[in-house]
Every structure is written in structure tokens, then in C-alpha cells.
Write a protein that holds these residues in place. Structure first.
Motif, PDB file in Angstrom:
ATOM      1  N   PRO B   9       0.832  -1.213   0.000  1.00 54.18           N
ATOM      2  CA  PRO B   9       0.000   0.000   0.000  1.00 54.18           C
ATOM      3  C   PRO B   9       0.867   1.263   0.000  1.00 54.18           C
ATOM      4  N   GLU B  10       0.396   2.299  -0.679  1.00 51.78           N
ATOM      5  CA  GLU B  10       1.163   3.553  -0.742  1.00 51.78           C
ATOM      6  C   GLU B  10       1.333   4.182   0.637  1.00 51.78           C
ATOM      7  N   THR B  11       0.396   3.903   1.522  1.00 53.13           N
ATOM      8  CA  THR B  11       0.453   4.502   2.852  1.00 53.13           C
ATOM      9  C   THR B  11       1.564   3.909   3.718  1.00 53.13           C
ATOM     10  N   LEU B  12       2.157   2.786   3.311  1.00 55.35           N
ATOM     11  CA  LEU B  12       3.308   2.270   4.047  1.00 55.35           C
ATOM     12  C   LEU B  12       4.591   2.844   3.452  1.00 55.35           C
ATOM     13  N   THR B  13       5.506   3.275   4.311  1.00 59.51           N
ATOM     14  CA  THR B  13       6.805   3.754   3.833  1.00 59.51           C
ATOM     15  C   THR B  13       7.624   2.539   3.379  1.00 59.51           C
ATOM     16  N   PRO B  14       8.723   2.754   2.665  1.00 65.08           N
ATOM     17  CA  PRO B  14       9.529   1.592   2.230  1.00 65.08           C
ATOM     18  C   PRO B  14      10.296   0.924   3.367  1.00 65.08           C
ATOM     19  N   ASP B  15      10.318   1.516   4.556  1.00 67.22           N
ATOM     20  CA  ASP B  15      11.093   0.942   5.663  1.00 67.22           C
ATOM     21  C   ASP B  15      10.635  -0.470   6.006  1.00 67.22           C
ATOM     22  N   PRO B  16      11.564  -1.419   6.140  1.00 67.58           N
ATOM     23  CA  PRO B  16      11.155  -2.758   6.587  1.00 67.58           C
ATOM     24  C   PRO B  16      10.742  -2.731   8.060  1.00 67.58           C
ATOM     25  N   PHE B  17       9.731  -3.522   8.414  1.00 69.37           N
ATOM     26  CA  PHE B  17       9.274  -3.567   9.811  1.00 69.37           C
ATOM     27  C   PHE B  17      10.373  -4.149  10.704  1.00 69.37           C
ATOM     28  N   HIS B  18      10.466  -3.635  11.933  1.00 71.43           N
ATOM     29  CA  HIS B  18      11.461  -4.169  12.871  1.00 71.43           C
ATOM     30  C   HIS B  18      10.898  -5.349  13.661  1.00 71.43           C
ATOM     31  N   TYR B  19       9.633  -5.687  13.437  1.00 71.96           N
ATOM     32  CA  TYR B  19       8.976  -6.720  14.247  1.00 71.96           C
ATOM     33  C   TYR B  19       9.609  -8.095  14.034  1.00 71.96           C
ATOM     34  N   CYS B  20       9.414  -8.969  15.017  1.00 69.18           N
ATOM     35  CA  CYS B  20       9.961 -10.327  14.934  1.00 69.18           C
ATOM     36  C   CYS B  20       9.325 -11.080  13.751  1.00 69.18           C
ATOM     37  N   PRO B  21       9.976 -12.130  13.257  1.00 70.92           N
ATOM     38  CA  PRO B  21       9.364 -12.935  12.194  1.00 70.92           C
ATOM     39  C   PRO B  21       7.995 -13.472  12.634  1.00 70.92           C
ATOM     40  N   VAL B  32      -4.434  -1.427   8.051  1.00 70.17           N
ATOM     41  CA  VAL B  32      -4.736  -0.016   8.306  1.00 70.17           C
ATOM     42  C   VAL B  32      -4.331   0.825   7.087  1.00 70.17           C
ATOM     43  N   ALA B  33      -3.125   0.541   6.553  1.00 74.42           N
ATOM     44  CA  ALA B  33      -2.631   1.307   5.404  1.00 74.42           C
ATOM     45  C   ALA B  33      -3.534   1.113   4.184  1.00 74.42           C
ATOM     46  N   GLU B  34      -3.993  -0.122   3.970  1.00 77.74           N
ATOM     47  CA  GLU B  34      -4.870  -0.378   2.818  1.00 77.74           C
ATOM     48  C   GLU B  34      -6.185   0.387   2.953  1.00 77.74           C
ATOM     49  N   VAL B  35      -6.734   0.407   4.186  1.00 85.15           N
ATOM     50  CA  VAL B  35      -8.005   1.111   4.401  1.00 85.15           C
ATOM     51  C   VAL B  35      -7.823   2.615   4.176  1.00 85.15           C
ATOM     52  N   ILE B  36      -6.711   3.166   4.685  1.00 85.54           N
ATOM     53  CA  ILE B  36      -6.448   4.604   4.491  1.00 85.54           C
ATOM     54  C   ILE B  36      -6.315   4.909   2.991  1.00 85.54           C
ATOM     55  N   ASP B  37      -5.630   4.033   2.259  1.00 86.16           N
ATOM     56  CA  ASP B  37      -5.503   4.206   0.803  1.00 86.16           C
ATOM     57  C   ASP B  37      -6.867   4.160   0.125  1.00 86.16           C
ATOM     58  N   GLU B  38      -7.678   3.150   0.510  1.00 85.40           N
ATOM     59  CA  GLU B  38      -8.976   2.973  -0.152  1.00 85.40           C
ATOM     60  C   GLU B  38      -9.919   4.140   0.128  1.00 85.40           C
ATOM     61  N   GLY B  40      -8.912   7.094   0.650  1.00 86.66           N
ATOM     62  CA  GLY B  40      -8.313   8.297   0.066  1.00 86.66           C
ATOM     63  C   GLY B  40      -8.097   9.413   1.061  1.00 86.66           C
ATOM     64  N   VAL B  41      -7.748   9.062   2.306  1.00 89.77           N
ATOM     65  CA  VAL B  41      -7.622  10.084   3.352  1.00 89.77           C
ATOM     66  C   VAL B  41      -6.185  10.207   3.875  1.00 89.77           C
ATOM     67  N   ARG B  42      -5.203   9.731   3.091  1.00 92.50           N
ATOM     68  CA  ARG B  42      -3.829   9.739   3.594  1.00 92.50           C
ATOM     69  C   ARG B  42      -3.346  11.146   3.943  1.00 92.50           C
ATOM     70  N   GLU B  43      -3.738  12.126   3.145  1.00 89.14           N
ATOM     71  CA  GLU B  43      -3.247  13.478   3.382  1.00 89.14           C
ATOM     72  C   GLU B  43      -3.884  14.136   4.588  1.00 89.14           C
ATOM     73  N   TYR B  60       6.629   3.673   9.796  1.00 93.29           N
ATOM     74  CA  TYR B  60       6.062   2.821   8.753  1.00 93.29           C
ATOM     75  C   TYR B  60       4.854   3.420   8.046  1.00 93.29           C
ATOM     76  N   PHE B  61       4.173   4.370   8.705  1.00 89.03           N
ATOM     77  CA  PHE B  61       2.995   4.974   8.073  1.00 89.03           C
ATOM     78  C   PHE B  61       3.390   6.282   7.406  1.00 89.03           C
ATOM     79  N   ASN B  62       2.956   6.423   6.161  1.00 87.23           N
ATOM     80  CA  ASN B  62       3.357   7.580   5.375  1.00 87.23           C
ATOM     81  C   ASN B  62       2.347   8.723   5.515  1.00 87.23           C
ATOM     82  N   PHE B  63       2.050   9.074   6.784  1.00 86.39           N
ATOM     83  CA  PHE B  63       1.246  10.281   7.065  1.00 86.39           C
ATOM     84  C   PHE B  63       1.737  10.816   8.396  1.00 86.39           C
ATOM     85  N   ASP B  64       1.158  11.901   8.868  1.00 85.53           N
ATOM     86  CA  ASP B  64       1.639  12.495  10.113  1.00 85.53           C
ATOM     87  C   ASP B  64       1.392  11.550  11.283  1.00 85.53           C
ATOM     88  N   MET B  65       2.403  11.410  12.126  1.00 81.24           N
ATOM     89  CA  MET B  65       2.280  10.540  13.299  1.00 81.24           C
ATOM     90  C   MET B  65       2.752  11.300  14.532  1.00 81.24           C
TER      91      MET B  65
END
Lengths: 75, 252
Positions: B9-21, B32-38, B40-43, B60-65
């Protein structure tokens, strides 16, 4: 119409958790013997011609390491 | 012709997650990112991260945090939403953060009917600090601070947050979902979408509790952890919608 899927795995994102292989209906995606730069065994598709492109591996992938494309082919 | 069926999803940054396998956070972040994309409220979306494994969600989320003090994410989100009511504001909290130190904030934010969305990830232990007993740890469940299994005589009973908050009048949408298999992942996404749609309608507080796994601290392989979740967590934490305001589609 046969359906042919194409699975692209980002080897550096994959952490070898094997959730994709646990849920793959065709059991064709498995952790490989190689290691990536983090020391994980990234997943690989063993038998791509059996892949239907159902997308379940990508759906369960916690690292968004899988991209799926599907081609519709005349049988 | 080849159709792309699944991309990042565009709303995810390219950074790989640090979470465990095998950690469920990655799946829930993606939903969450897919829903925000669908929608159209990312901005116009502002997320509030909690303390816990998801403390780095802002990477990881490409909006204000914003990053809140431990448990205080609903209070921070309240402030943001009241100052900027046209934004989509949500918190992303784990069970140690939300159900323990942050219990007062979540209960009062829900009671006030703050028009925010809470993504509450319940994996039945404190993941980040090493798998200690949490308010959501099941009776008899072994953790690093309950090595013989949670004793209800000593530590009491797990808190069912969704049911508890659904007794209040402030919430407009409360649901508990899980991600232990593909059909449940689809249902989880649908619930997250309903929660955000309800916030966009401005009818009240919304919360989606997502049952997730913690393979590292549970000491299981990722697929085994999903089986354990299904067998042990579902009976104690039943899935379903606990509150749905009128106007919310019920098209399951």
C-alpha cells in the motif's frame, strides 16, 4: 481460462516466518536454503507453474514482502 | 494481460518492519494502510503511536504521526481531533499500553465519545519488554512473570476491553476481530474500514480490537502461534461487533 499467478518475493524483507507456506493452498511456497543479509531463510516458490495467483501468501505475509500478479490465459 | 493483485500500500513507507518474524503487527499495519488508501484520506490522517512494540509505527505509516506517553494515546488523539476536527485521527495501541497503564484514558475517551478510531492489538502479553503477564493474559497462560501459568487467585481475570467499552454510550462502533487465518484477515480489514468510515461520519468513538500473536514471547513458530490463538484466545475473547451505530452497513 487457466489462471497463472506470478509471485515476486522481496528476499531482503522476508524474515522466513513461513506463514506463507503454512497457508499456501498448493503448498508450493517454502523457506529456501539460502540466507539473506539478515540471516533469515527467505521464502521461495518451488513450482511456479502450479501457482494460481490466489494471493493468500501475500495476505498473511507480516512483512509485505510478496507482490502478486495474475495472468488470464486461454486454456 | 497480467493484473497486479497485490502490492505494497502507498500509505506504508519503504522501511522494513522491525517486528519479529511472524508478528501480527505487520499484517495489522498493512490492513490499516490499505483502508487509508482505499478511503483516500492519507493526506488528512494523523496517527498516534503507543508505547510497546508498535512504538516505532511512525516509521512505517506515510502520514503524520505523533508518539504518546505510555497509555496516553487516546488523550493525545483527543487533543489532535478537537483542534483539527477535519482530520482522521487514530491511535494504534497494544494490550499492555491500552488495557493496563492506559485504561483510564481509553475508558474516558470512549465515554466522552471522542470521534477518534482506536486500533487495539491484543496479543495477551507485553511483547516489547519480554513477554510479561498483561491484563489480557489468559488464565493459566505461561508468561515470564507467571511461569506456572496465570493464577486467577493471585492476578485476577483478563479484561475483555471490547465488551466493557460497549456498555458505554459514547462509542459508535466497537468490534473484535482476529488475523489468525486468511478469512479472518478479510473480516479484520472490513471492521477497520467500518471504524474509519464511522469516524468520517462523526458519530462517535470507534475501536477495533485485533487478536494477534506474539510467536517470540509465546515460544512458538508463527503458524503454531496462530493455532494457539484460535484454540485458546477465541473462547475467552469472542469475535464480533459489540456496537454498531445505525447507518453502519451490516453486509457480512
Amino acid at each position: 481460462m487457466a489462471r497463472a499467478g506470478k509471485v515476486k518475493i522481496d528476499r531482503e524483507r522476508c524474515k522466513g516466518c513461513a506463514l506463507c507456506s503454512a497457508f499456501c493452498p498448493k503448498k508450493i511456497i517454502k523457506p529456501s536454503g539460502d540466507v539473506n543479509s539478515f540471516g533469515y531463510h527467505p521464502a521461495e516458490v518451488r513450482d511456479l507453474k502450479n501457482c494460481t495467483g490466489c494471493g493468500i501468501c501475500a495476505l498473511v505475509c507480516p512483512d509485505v514482502a510478496i507482490i502478486i500478479t495474475r495472468k488470464e490465459e486461454a486454456a | 494481460m497480467a493484473n497486479t493483485l497485490f502490492v505494497r500500500p502507498e500509505t506504508l513507507t519503504p522501511d522494513p518492519f522491525h517486528y519479529c518474524p511472524g508478528c501480527g503487527h505487520g499484517i495489522i499495519h498493512r490492513l490499516v494502510a490499505e483502508v487509508i488508501d482505499e478511503l483516500g484520506v492519507r493526506e488528512t490522517t494523523i496517527g498516534v503511536a503507543s508505547v510497546g512494540c508498535s512504538v516505532l509505527a511512525y516509521k512505517y505509516f506515510n502520514f503524520d504521526m505523533q508518539q504518546a506517553a505510555h497509555g496516553r494515546a487516546p488523550a493525545v488523539a483527543t487533543g489532535i481531533k478537537r483542534v483539527l476536527p477535519d482530520r482522521v485521527v487514530f491511535t494504534y495501541q497494544g494490550d499492555g499500553d491500552l488495557a493496563s497503564i492506559g485504561l483510564a484514558e481509553i475508558v474516558h475517551a470512549a465515554a466522552r465519545g471522542e470521534k477518534i478510531t482506536v486500533i487495539f492489538v491484543n496479543n495477551a502479553n507485553y511483547g516489547m519488554t519480554g513477554g510479561q503477564m498483561a491484563p489480557t493474559t489468559l488464565p493459566g497462560q505461561k508468561t515470564t512473570t507467571s511461569p506456572a501459568g496465570r493464577s486467577v487467585d493471585q492476578a485476577g481475570y483478563p479484561i475483555r476491553v471490547s465488551e466493557m467499552l460497549a456498555t458505554l454510550d459514547g462509542p459508535a462502533y466497537i468490534a473484535r476481530v482476529s488475523i489468525h487465518n486468511p478469512p479472518q484477515i478479510f473480516k479484520a480489514k472490513k471492521a477497520i474500514r467500518k471504524a474509519f468510515e464511522t469516524q468520517l461520519r462523526g458519530t462517535g468513538f470507534t475501536l477495533v480490537e485485533v487478536l494477534s500473536s506474539c510467536p517470540t514471547n509465546w515460544g512458538m513458530k508463527p503458524a503454531e502461534a496462530f493455532s494457539w490463538l484460535e484454540k485458546n484466545m477465541l473462547p475467552y475473547f469472542p469475535l464480533g461487533e459489540y456496537k454498531a451505530a445505525s447507518g453502519v452497513s451490516q453486509d457480512d
